[in-house]
Design a protein around this motif. Structure first.
Motif, short mmCIF file in Angstrom:
data_model
loop_
_atom_site.label_atom_id
_atom_site.label_comp_id
_atom_site.label_asym_id
_atom_site.label_seq_id
_atom_site.Cartn_x
_atom_site.Cartn_y
_atom_site.Cartn_z
N UNK A 6 69.66 74.24 56.24
CA UNK A 6 68.80 73.08 56.44
C UNK A 6 69.35 71.87 55.68
N UNK A 7 68.99 70.67 56.14
CA UNK A 7 69.45 69.46 55.43
C UNK A 7 68.92 69.42 54.00
N UNK A 8 69.71 68.84 53.11
CA UNK A 8 69.33 68.80 51.69
C UNK A 8 68.31 67.70 51.42
N UNK A 9 67.33 68.02 50.56
CA UNK A 9 66.40 67.01 50.06
C UNK A 9 66.96 66.31 48.83
N UNK A 10 67.76 67.03 48.06
CA UNK A 10 68.36 66.49 46.83
C UNK A 10 69.79 67.00 46.72
N UNK A 11 70.70 66.16 46.27
CA UNK A 11 72.07 66.56 46.02
C UNK A 11 72.41 66.22 44.57
N UNK A 12 72.98 67.20 43.87
CA UNK A 12 73.27 66.98 42.45
C UNK A 12 74.32 67.96 41.97
#
Length: 402
Positions: free
Chosen positions: A345-351
């Motif tokens: 699924x598409x990411x809500x947060x990237x870190x």
């Protein structure tokens, strides 16, 4: 250059200590060297070798670190040293790789350290997980407080008899705050209540003051030394509540022939900073990063801690050193537990994994990292949602350098 990374045998501990003294420009006395040697014999040890020459060294204490909802095994890095002739030639990277393999074998989900140079450790996935304040009190006159101190008696304990009395209070503090280290009897006597045989500290022997009647559970304690120039150096304080803390701070600020109280490390949410009536006399003189944390096994670490509120987010995590942690994962967490599974699924947060480590104990708001450009919020409101789930009642705190 390719260095050979292997376990450092007991017979080479003195070589490792010589390398550490060279790297840190230090010379230790006989008593300190004896303590360091005993410490290293009880650690996991990794060496970097150029042929038969030891050119790098790191030790790892086998620790248990308090986290929200419990405690987890952790590798506490120490004595991290590289010979000046072999800097920037891969020795430290090789030793870190060896450390991660040992952590996996030992079931250590976390690694931690006190950084001598902050710029070094972020690239290995460490983030600042706890902060501390240095506080000074002008004690030339009585300390004015906005609350009434606990009225129970104060008494001094011989450090040899203190652990059974103050140990339960320390454990209660560990249960409230992440970032605290488990202690056995030997740790207390070696690291907290030891006299300074080499005379390196600016003060006399440690004093232990306890709040509460003899035979009853203590409501608070402080470990401190009085320096020659009239400064009370507070090494550690633990109090059951604000009134107990008020009693201890009042005592420390009233010791005869002293002019200043200095606590080198207190939590950023210490109640003294609110109940002191005159903040001109109670000053924060330093704010600094304390314990650096690394999530060695992100999935296991996230599902092992407790969560304050529900969250369902997809994280895109970067981890150059440990590829098994990298990728997109769905985190479903809440007061009943957590699950963390790979997803497309598409990411809500990237870190980066270092930012995740900074937030792990509840001491850093993810929203601040987003505003600083260190994390990316791809779904509006995702950072606020995860912050609410990560929140803890008390800020994490680490007050001792192992």
């Amino acid at each position: 250059m390719t260095t050979d990374i292997r376990d450092l045998p007991e017979a080479q501990v003195d070589r490792a200590l010589d390398l550490a003294c060279l790297a840190f420009h230090e010379k230790t006395g006989d008593a300190a060297r004896k303590r360091h040697r005993e410490t290293l014999l009880d650690c996991d040890r990794v060496g970097a070798y150029d042929g038969d020459d030891l050119v790098g060294f790191t030790a790892a204490h086998r620790l248990r670190l308090s986290v929200p909802g419990g405690e987890l095994p952790a590798a506490g890095l120490d004595f991290v040293s590289v010979a000046p002739t072999h800097r920037r030639r891969g020795a430290l990277t090789g030793m870190m790789g060896g450390l991660w393999r040992r952590c996996a074998a030992a079931g250590q989900l976390l690694a931690c350290l006190w950084a001598s140079e902050d710029a070094i450790y972020g690239r290995f996935g460490f983030g600042t997980a706890t902060e501390a304040y240095t506080v000074e009190i002008d004690s030339t006159r009585p300390l004015d407080l906005r609350i009434a101190p606990d009225g129970r008696p104060l008494r001094l304990l011989d450090p040899k008899d203190a652990v059974p009395v103050i140990g339960p209070l320390y454990e209660a503090g560990r249960a409230r705050r992440g970032g605290r280290l488990a202690r056995d009897e030997a740790w207390w006597r070696r690291s907290v209540l030891a006299d300074d045989e080499d005379g390196d500290s600016d003060g006399g022997p440690p004093c232990v003051v306890v709040l509460g009647e003899k035979g009853a559970p203590a409501a608070g304690y402080a470990v401190y030394q009085v320096a020659d120039k009239g400064t009370v150096n507070v090494q550690e304080m633990e109090a059951a509540d604000a009134s107990a803390a008020a009693a201890l701070w009042s005592y420390l600020a009233s010791i005869d022939l002293t002019r200043k109280v200095r606590a080198w490390a207190v939590p950023a949410d210490d109640p003294l900073l609110l109940f002191a009536a005159d903040r001109d006399r109670v000053r924060v003189t330093g704010q600094w990063p304390a314990l650096w944390l690394r999530l060695v096994d992100v999935a296991a670490a996230l599902t092992a801690r407790s969560w304050a509120a529900p969250a369902d987010v997809v994280l895109d995590v970067r981890d150059r050193a440990l590829p098994a942690n990298a990728g997109r994962f769905r985190l479903v967490a809440g007061p009943s537990g957590a699950a963390y599974e790979p997803t497309g699924a598409p990411a809500d947060l990237a870190l980066d994994v270092r930012e995740l480590a900074a937030c792990y104990l509840g001491g850093t708001r993810l929203r601040r990292l987003v505003r600083a450009g260190l994390a990316e919020e791809r779904t509006p409101g995702a950072a606020r949602l995860l912050d609410a789930a990560l929140e803890t009642e008390y800020l994490p705190f680490t007050g001792e350098d192992y």
